[in-house]
Design a protein around this motif. Structure first.
Motif, mmCIF file in Angstrom:
data_model
loop_
_atom_site.group_PDB
_atom_site.id
_atom_site.type_symbol
_atom_site.label_atom_id
_atom_site.label_comp_id
_atom_site.label_asym_id
_atom_site.label_seq_id
_atom_site.Cartn_x
_atom_site.Cartn_y
_atom_site.Cartn_z
ATOM 1 N N GLU A 30 20.963 14.498 -37.552
ATOM 2 C CA GLU A 30 22.127 15.153 -36.937
ATOM 3 C C GLU A 30 21.817 15.569 -35.493
ATOM 4 O OE1 GLU A 30 20.797 16.124 -39.904
ATOM 5 O OE2 GLU A 30 22.315 15.247 -41.217
ATOM 6 N N GLY A 31 20.606 16.107 -35.282
ATOM 7 C CA GLY A 31 20.217 16.500 -33.928
ATOM 8 C C GLY A 31 20.124 15.311 -33.002
ATOM 9 N N PHE A 32 19.557 14.213 -33.505
ATOM 10 C CA PHE A 32 19.442 12.999 -32.698
ATOM 11 C C PHE A 32 20.827 12.427 -32.385
ATOM 12 C CE2 PHE A 32 17.097 9.832 -30.672
ATOM 13 C CZ PHE A 32 17.588 8.585 -30.989
ATOM 14 N N ASN A 37 25.254 11.249 -28.657
ATOM 15 C CA ASN A 37 26.653 11.481 -28.279
ATOM 16 C C ASN A 37 26.750 12.047 -26.871
ATOM 17 O OD1 ASN A 37 27.634 10.525 -30.694
ATOM 18 N ND2 ASN A 37 27.775 12.542 -31.631
ATOM 19 N N ASN A 38 25.842 12.948 -26.502
ATOM 20 C CA ASN A 38 25.855 13.502 -25.149
ATOM 21 C C ASN A 38 25.550 12.439 -24.100
ATOM 22 O OD1 ASN A 38 26.505 16.106 -25.891
ATOM 23 N ND2 ASN A 38 24.378 16.741 -26.076
ATOM 24 N N ILE A 39 24.617 11.555 -24.417
ATOM 25 C CA ILE A 39 24.242 10.503 -23.472
ATOM 26 C C ILE A 39 25.379 9.510 -23.274
ATOM 27 C CG2 ILE A 39 22.693 8.526 -23.110
ATOM 28 C CD1 ILE A 39 20.519 10.212 -24.542
ATOM 29 N N THR A 40 26.080 9.186 -24.351
ATOM 30 C CA THR A 40 27.106 8.145 -24.273
ATOM 31 C C THR A 40 28.496 8.681 -23.951
ATOM 32 O OG1 THR A 40 27.478 8.260 -26.678
ATOM 33 C CG2 THR A 40 25.862 6.639 -25.873
ATOM 34 N N ALA A 41 28.648 9.993 -23.858
ATOM 35 C CA ALA A 41 29.970 10.570 -23.573
ATOM 36 C C ALA A 41 30.420 10.199 -22.168
ATOM 37 C CB ALA A 41 29.917 12.086 -23.718
#
Length: 117
Positions: A30-32, A37-41
């Protein structure tokens, strides 16, 4: 996956991103997923012409927006891409549900305009 297995430059860049994101060796799935998600947002704000101030696009007024963070609304977030440091008040952080394991100590000294620490 095939690209990463067959291309060392791609693999090296992915490892660089993960290292900069401070990915711990014992990270949960979940953390990964959250980091990915933050990188690809898509981190872009766009405006329609009616939203541009009368001074035009070259104005220097601060832009504050409200953002949703983990199903909580944080009002008056200052958008400042030119800043070398992003700051969140501890009182704001205390109101958000977050995993303190993501926090890391830092030796960085932050000084105010008057030189105080």
């Amino acid at each position: 996956m095939e690209l990463l297995l067959s291309s060392e430059p791609h693999r090296v860049l992915l490892v660089k991103v993960l290292n900069k994101a401070h990915v711990a060796q014992d990270i949960s799935v979940e953390g990964f997923e959250s980091i990915v998600n933050n990188i690809t947002a898509n981190n872009y704000l766009t405006f329609v012409e009616e939203e541009i101030p009368v001074e035009g696009r070259g104005h220097n007024r601060a832009l504050h927006v409200s953002v949703k963070c983990m199903n909580h609304i944080v009002a008056k977030v200052l958008i400042n891409n030119g800043s070398s440091l992003n700051v969140m008040l501890k009182s704001t952080l205390d109101k958000l549900p977050f995993n303190a394991a993501h926090l890391r100590p830092s030796s960085m000294v932050v000084r105010a305009f008057d030189g105080s620490r």
